[in-house]
Design a protein around this motif. Sequence first.
Motif, PDB file in Angstrom:
ATOM      1  N   ALA A  77     -12.128  46.509 -58.769  1.00 31.73           N
ATOM      2  CA  ALA A  77     -12.255  46.503 -60.226  1.00 31.73           C
ATOM      3  C   ALA A  77     -11.836  47.871 -60.745  1.00 31.73           C
ATOM      4  N   ILE A  78     -11.396  47.926 -61.993  1.00 33.29           N
ATOM      5  CA  ILE A  78     -10.978  49.208 -62.548  1.00 33.29           C
ATOM      6  C   ILE A  78     -12.186  50.132 -62.681  1.00 33.29           C
ATOM      7  N   GLY A 126       7.899  48.752 -51.386  1.00 36.89           N
ATOM      8  CA  GLY A 126       6.691  48.467 -52.164  1.00 36.89           C
ATOM      9  C   GLY A 126       7.029  48.021 -53.574  1.00 36.89           C
ATOM     10  N   TYR A 127       6.249  47.078 -54.070  1.00 35.76           N
ATOM     11  CA  TYR A 127       6.471  46.539 -55.419  1.00 35.76           C
ATOM     12  C   TYR A 127       5.139  46.418 -56.153  1.00 35.76           C
ATOM     13  N   TRP A 128       5.173  46.795 -57.434  1.00 34.27           N
ATOM     14  CA  TRP A 128       4.059  46.520 -58.332  1.00 34.27           C
ATOM     15  C   TRP A 128       4.326  45.191 -59.032  1.00 34.27           C
ATOM     16  N   ILE A 129       3.309  44.346 -59.121  1.00 39.73           N
ATOM     17  CA  ILE A 129       3.427  43.086 -59.859  1.00 39.73           C
ATOM     18  C   ILE A 129       2.405  43.128 -60.997  1.00 39.73           C
ATOM     19  N   MET A 130       2.877  42.947 -62.210  1.00 36.71           N
ATOM     20  CA  MET A 130       1.987  43.045 -63.371  1.00 36.71           C
ATOM     21  C   MET A 130       2.581  42.279 -64.548  1.00 36.71           C
ATOM     22  N   PRO A 131       1.771  41.941 -65.535  1.00 33.43           N
ATOM     23  CA  PRO A 131       2.316  41.315 -66.752  1.00 33.43           C
ATOM     24  C   PRO A 131       3.028  42.359 -67.604  1.00 33.43           C
ATOM     25  N   PRO A 132       3.941  41.933 -68.473  1.00 34.31           N
ATOM     26  CA  PRO A 132       4.711  42.882 -69.290  1.00 34.31           C
ATOM     27  C   PRO A 132       3.852  43.806 -70.135  1.00 34.31           C
ATOM     28  N   PRO A 161      -2.017  36.090 -65.298  1.00 28.39           N
ATOM     29  CA  PRO A 161      -2.738  35.821 -66.549  1.00 28.39           C
ATOM     30  C   PRO A 161      -3.269  37.098 -67.196  1.00 28.39           C
ATOM     31  N   THR A 162      -3.425  37.043 -68.500  1.00 27.58           N
ATOM     32  CA  THR A 162      -3.971  38.175 -69.248  1.00 27.58           C
ATOM     33  C   THR A 162      -5.264  37.794 -69.966  1.00 27.58           C
ATOM     34  N   ASN A 163      -5.880  36.713 -69.498  1.00 26.79           N
ATOM     35  CA  ASN A 163      -7.135  36.258 -70.120  1.00 26.79           C
ATOM     36  C   ASN A 163      -8.230  36.060 -69.077  1.00 26.79           C
ATOM     37  N   LEU A 164      -8.175  36.866 -68.014  1.00 22.76           N
ATOM     38  CA  LEU A 164      -9.180  36.731 -66.960  1.00 22.76           C
ATOM     39  C   LEU A 164     -10.539  37.213 -67.450  1.00 22.76           C
ATOM     40  N   GLU A 189      -8.696  40.442 -69.748  1.00 27.11           N
ATOM     41  CA  GLU A 189      -8.477  41.159 -68.497  1.00 27.11           C
ATOM     42  C   GLU A 189      -7.266  40.613 -67.745  1.00 27.11           C
ATOM     43  N   THR A 190      -6.708  41.453 -66.884  1.00 25.29           N
ATOM     44  CA  THR A 190      -5.552  41.047 -66.095  1.00 25.29           C
ATOM     45  C   THR A 190      -5.613  41.726 -64.735  1.00 25.29           C
TER      46      THR A 190
END
Length: 305
Positions: A168-169, A198-204, A243-246, A251-252
């Motif tokens: 968690a953050i 290495g790759y970061w995966i994240m929403p825009p 998702p951006t609605n966790l 949350e994402t």
Amino acid sequence: MCSSDLYGEEAATVVKATHQLTNYATGGALSLPDFAETIIEGLENVTVVRRMQPQVLSVPGALIIPRETSAPSGSWLGENTAGTPGVFGFGDIKLDPKRLVIESVISRRLLDVAARGGAAVRNLEAYVVKRLREKTAVNEDAGFLRGAGTEFAPLGIRYQAVAGNVNAISGTTAAQIEADLRSLPLKLETANIVVQAGYWIMPPRTKAHLATLRDAIGARIYESIDENGTLLGYSILTTNQIPTNLGGGTETEISFVNGPSIIVGNGSDAEVRVSIEGSYQSGAEHYSLVQRDRKSTRLNSSHGY
């Protein structure tokens, strides 16, 4: 003699406004619309998993990949001191391709009219196949990222991560965000994983937020995001598949992945089947393609992960 002399100026004005293009019943029906030769395609989520340089294996059925889980440890010994033998531990990884199907049923009359130039897309059948392929790639990527790992669905990257690598953050300040980000590559390196790609995966929206973070003097902390699309030296891949609605709110997640550690098992390439016979199921009902004069286009593929 003009019309206004016979009927009055007001009456003549009414007659002039009786027939108009913007009213279907009084003239609009006489104007035929024209169709462009192109169609505005639907927008899709960006796919990311196959862009991370994964290992791709051909898997005709289930594939068992043996792996080493532990190895003997050496020890420093003095003269005439016997060593203690160790043992290797072994396990396996099972790739079991899951079936992914997408299908569309279209009226044969619509296809015939389109072929004769009576629709916006003349080669409608080719357009449908193209879009089914694109939708298949999006659905596959969603499963690879966050699949639940049920009997018929793959287990996604998010749920393959061991519990100790899911954090968690710690907070929302720039210093806390940087500490959280730096901890992710460190998790892999601590597990003796050589990060080759290495790759970061994240929403825009997450990428956009990180790009705006500034330090105490107002300088951007992560200039490389705008300069070359990297974060802490690793490439960023954005997708709305995350998702951006966790948590019932906004949350994402951010994931860090070593691409070559991913193994994708191709059970079969995408196969397109077109039929004008037989039947198809929609909900609990079955419909005859022949009786309803329809054509079914189905795309089948299978993939393990």
